[in-house]
Design a protein around this motif. Structure first.
Motif, mmCIF file in Angstrom:
data_model
loop_
_atom_site.group_PDB
_atom_site.id
_atom_site.type_symbol
_atom_site.label_atom_id
_atom_site.label_comp_id
_atom_site.label_asym_id
_atom_site.label_seq_id
_atom_site.Cartn_x
_atom_site.Cartn_y
_atom_site.Cartn_z
ATOM 1 N N THR A 161 0.581 -1.278 -0.079
ATOM 2 C CA THR A 161 -0.077 -0.147 0.062
ATOM 3 C C THR A 161 0.895 1.281 0.016
ATOM 4 O O THR A 161 1.776 1.276 0.970
ATOM 5 N N ASN A 182 0.746 5.581 -0.369
ATOM 6 C CA ASN A 182 -0.181 6.571 -0.227
ATOM 7 C C ASN A 182 0.597 7.872 -1.003
ATOM 8 O O ASN A 182 1.719 8.037 -0.940
ATOM 9 N N SER A 215 -6.130 13.272 -0.700
ATOM 10 C CA SER A 215 -5.069 11.770 -0.569
ATOM 11 C C SER A 215 -5.591 10.694 -1.464
ATOM 12 O O SER A 215 -6.771 10.530 -1.853
ATOM 13 N N SER A 255 -4.647 6.462 -2.496
ATOM 14 C CA SER A 255 -3.674 5.144 -2.166
ATOM 15 C C SER A 255 -3.633 4.279 -3.087
ATOM 16 O O SER A 255 -4.527 4.170 -3.946
#
Lengths: 114, 112
Positions: free
Chosen positions: B20, B22, B71, B73
């Motif tokens: 993951t 970001n 944001s 991801s």
């Protein structure tokens, strides 16, 4: 079909010399972009061509940098009186148009100014 | 100037695990894109998510976008050694001629 091609792949030049970098975009792509990638500055936008519109030159770092796009296809980025801080990988990209489409990048030209 | 900032800056995982990554950005956007770069040359487009979308999938990739938090991801599931690369988020802003503003990138290492 063929992707974006750039030439030369590597260029070593002496400080103060002029250099020309070439980009052949994907056929049919009306938008063409130049970016620069260096360790200190990351990936930076330089200039953008879209069809017959005036180019967006807002990313060019100095008046030593210029670019042309002839016939809506091939583009040449020229750097005059090169400086050591011009050393970087110069990336060209093309896309279908001025809308937010994905951009297809060439392999880049690694420029080293000694 | 950098618009996006990715975190972590470097990520090392075992093959088969999920990765993951970001990205945060500062201004309004038209869309956000993720790119992969191998060996410091040539970026490969992975996925584009528009500002009115919240999630998008492509194969083993899943991207989310939260415009309220500015944001995004990128999730890579079932990672492979071939996923080892640098990953960049890039934003396209309204009125900015679709030019991309890139983050500094995340270096992903997938151990076989």
């Amino acid at each position: 079909g063929a992707g974006v091609s750039q030439s030369p792949s590597n260029k070593v030049t002496e400080k103060g010399k002029d250099v020309e970098l070439r980009c052949d975009p994907i056929s049919g792509h009306t938008a063409l972009y130049w970016y620069r990638q260096s360790l200190g500055q990351g990936l930076e936008f330089l200039i953008y061509f879209q069809g017959n519109s005036a180019p967006d030159k807002s990313g060019l770092p100095s008046d030593r940098f210029s670019a042309e796009r002839t016939g809506g296809s091939v583009s040449t980025l020229t750097i005059q009186r090169t400086q050591q801080e011009d050393s970087a990988v110069y990336l060209c990209a093309s896309s279908l148009g001025g809308l937010p489409y994905e951009q297809y990048f060439g392999p880049g030209t690694r420029l080293t100014v000694t | 100037s950098q618009q996006g900032e990715e975190d972590p800056q470097a990520l090392s995982i075992q093959e088969g695990e999920n990765a993951t990554m970001n990205c945060s950005y500062k201004t309004s956007i038209n869309n956000l894109q993720w790119y992969r770069q191998n060996s410091g040359r040539g970026l490969v487009h992975l996925i584009l998510i528009r500002s009115n979308e919240r999630e998008k999938h492509s194969g083993r990739l899943r991207v989310t976008l939260d415009t309220s938090k500015k944001s995004s991801s990128l999730l890579i599931t079932a990672s492979r050694a071939a996923d080892t690369a640098s990953y960049f988020c890039a934003t396209s802003r309204p009125g900015a001629n679709s030019k991309l503003t890139f983050g500094k990138g995340i270096t992903l290492s997938v151990r076989p």
